[in-house]
Design an enzyme around this catalytic site. Structure first.
Site, mmCIF file in Angstrom:
data_model
loop_
_atom_site.group_PDB
_atom_site.id
_atom_site.type_symbol
_atom_site.label_atom_id
_atom_site.label_comp_id
_atom_site.label_asym_id
_atom_site.label_seq_id
_atom_site.Cartn_x
_atom_site.Cartn_y
_atom_site.Cartn_z
ATOM 1 C CE LYS A 78 74.744 0.938 -14.940
ATOM 2 N NZ LYS A 78 74.001 0.477 -13.760
ATOM 3 C CD GLU A 109 56.662 4.393 -7.974
ATOM 4 O OE1 GLU A 109 56.143 3.703 -8.886
ATOM 5 O OE2 GLU A 109 57.656 4.020 -7.338
ATOM 6 C CB THR A 130 56.794 0.360 -4.836
ATOM 7 O OG1 THR A 130 57.561 0.467 -3.631
ATOM 8 C CG2 THR A 130 56.412 1.754 -5.296
#
Ligand code: ADP
Length: 541
Positions: A437, A328, A183
């Site tokens: 957030k 993945e 990755t």
């Protein structure tokens, strides 16, 4: 009762032998550094793969040992895709765009024994090589004599010329590793995925199937996505399996190169990340090319902006297939095709379905879970972290203690926040680490930036969270105007454009205009860099 079918290992050798026997005359075209076109056939490719397998054996590469590549998309890279795994070794594609320290970390972690390098990349690779601890042999893929500081480097073409074009492919264990990728390490150190033959075999079937990418013998496939990035999404494996003509762009990735290849080679399927097609679209607005051969364009790796999907369809008749996947997952997970029952819906509603990331390909299971780990409803509204399982999804990272928390009851946790609708279409709301957030509520940066990129004066946009005294975080929009609109677009225009599309509290607190969005090694927006740059950006209270 047991089934009475043969024990037949699912290995890449089957694809190689199939291509040799069934598609010997089919063409493989590569645009090389400097722009020259190289053409040959599957007969040539498979014979040269056998020569390379013989050469690697002579060099002492044993089953299971890692042979790395450091190269552009090309016919030689395709040869390594088969010669290495089918001879029992493990193909490890190194990402040529990573920082030298990351490449050496990855090659040392994987314990690569041999590295096969493109001559045009020698200047970059020579800076990495002194850090490599396990490499015993370098091989250079060159079109002309070369000079290099790499110790005892061998010439790929000489090695092939000295080796036999016949190789006795052994029957391999389908569960043995065929290949590795790491990755790109957007958080923490890069982590390795080890793909079995069986996984890549099943993934090719999954990718080629009609309701997925749908790759057939009639296709001319141009993977613009790099071969070092999860095997160009498996396109070269699937294309070889079905006997499609393959086209590789090498380092020639400018919009004009891509348009020329599509036009001149009559490409029917071209795959890449959104930034590639954003660039091509801007180019096609100025220049005339015949793209009528293009049947479909799989786009993924990052959210494809709705305006991109709509404009390619309406202006050029090209169908963008929005797809989602991960390193993945070998990498394909979902594909956004409209269900037949939806074809009667108004155009705008069909587009809304295609803007999502789609439904899982056969072989992939999905679910979304809340923070307590409970599955959330498939109602198209409730957000949860996407979890996946299936035969081409990792069950562990390679040699990576501490990464066990990425797995949950036999599922892999993707780190993507999604909604899933009643028909099973996922929509990526954001990566967990990119979400804004704001006062306990979540704001999707993906949705905001996709909308901003629909503004006629905007080329690219990325939205990031910046700290806010009252709300913890608020969205900041970083916008790149189109070249002819630079200086002629204002914050107010952008906010007004968004007003009708989002609740007021979702709107960015501010808009900054920048020259370009920083990109990761595989061409995605690099929000880490933007977050760092604007971490002290002062928003109005
Ligand atoms: P990285 O980007 O970390 O190098 P990958 O290339 O494996 O790793 O990227 C996988 C991630 O890319 C997914 O988890 C998801 O966040 C994002 N992604 C891939 N396809 C899409 C898409 N069509 N829309 C939105 N995000 C996507």
């Amino acid at each position: 009762m047991q089934g009475l079918m043969m024990e037949y290992p699912l290995t890449l050798t089957h694809f190689l032998e199939r291509a040799r026997r069934l598609f010997p005359k089919k063409e493989i075209v590569s645009k090389m550094p400097g722009g020259a076109l190289h053409r040959y056939t599957y007969a040539d490719m498979t014979a040269r793969a056998a020569r390379l397998a013989n050469a690697l054996k002579k060099l002492g590469v044993a089953p299971g040992e890692r042979v790395a590549t450091f190269g552009w998309n090309s016919y030689r890279h395709l040869e390594t895709y088969f010669a290495i795994p089918c001879s029992g070794a493990v193909l490890h594609t190194l990402n040529i765009r990573l920082f030298p320290d990351d490449v050496s970390y990855i090659a040392n972690h994987a314990e690569d024994k041999v590295v096969i390098v493109d001559a045009s990349l020698l200047p970059a690779f020579e800076k990495i090589a002194p850090q490599l601890k396990t490499v015993e042999q370098y091989i250079v893929m060159a079109d002309a004599p070369f000079e290099t500081s790499l110790p005892n480097a061998l010439d790929y073409e000489t090695l092939l010329a000295e080796s036999s074009p016949d190789f006795e492919w052994q029957r391999l264990d389908e569960q043995s590793a065929a290949a590795m990728c790491y990755t790109s390490g957007t958080t923490g150190k890069p982590k390795g995925c080890a793909y079995s033959h069986r996984a890549l075999f099943l993934h090719a079937l999954g990718a080629a199937s009609a309701d997925s990418l749908g790759i057939s013998e009639r296709d001319v496939a141009l993977p613009i996505v790099p071969m070092f990035h999860v095997f160009a999404w498996g396109v070269p494996f699937a294309a070889t399996m079905v006997g499609a003509k393959q086209v590789f762009a090498g380092p020639n990735m400018q919009p004009q190169d891509i348009a020329e290849l599509i036009q001149n080679e009559r490409v029917t399927i071209a795959a890449g990340v959104p930034t590639i097609w954003i660039g091509l679209l801007a180019f096609l607005e100025r220049e005339q090319y015949d793209l009528s051969s293009l049947r479909v364009m799989p786009v993924g790796g990052a959210a494809a902006p709705p305006a991109l999907i709509e404009t390619f369809q309406k202006k050029f008749g090209v169908q963008i297939l929005h797809a989602w996947g991960m390193t993945e997952m070998s990498p394909l997970g979902t594909v956004a095709r409209v269900k037949p029952e939806m074809l009667a819906l108004p155009e705008a509603e069909q587009f809304r379905v295609r803007f999502k990331q789609g439904r899982p390909v056969a072989g992939v299971e999905i679910r979304a879970v809340d923070e307590a780990g409970n599955e959330v409803a498939w109602d198209g509204a409730t957000m949860g972290e996407l979890e996946v399982r299936g035969p081409w999804i990792i069950r562990a990272y390679y040699n990576s203690p501490g990464s066990e928390d990425r797995f949950h009851d036999g599922w892999f946790r993707t780190g993507d926040v999604v909604t899933i609708d009643a028909d099973g279409y996922i929509q990526i709301v954001d990566r967990t680490k990119d979400l804004v957030k704001s006062g306990g509520e979540w704001i999707s940066t993906v949705e905001l930036e996709s909308a901003i990129m629909g503004h006629p004066k905007v080329l690219e946009a990325a939205v990031i969270a910046v700290p806010h005294a009252k709300w913890q975080e608020r969205p900041l929009a970083c916008v790149v105007p189109k070249p002819d609109s630079a200086g002629q677009i204002s914050k107010e225009e952008i906010l007004e454009y968004l007003q009708t599309k989002f609740a007021k509290w979702w709107l960015p607190d501010d808009v900054v205009f920048i020259d370009q969005i920083p990109k990761t090694s595989v061409g995605k927006f690099d929000k880490k860099v933007l977050r760092e740059k604007f971490k002290e950006y002062a928003l109005a209270e």
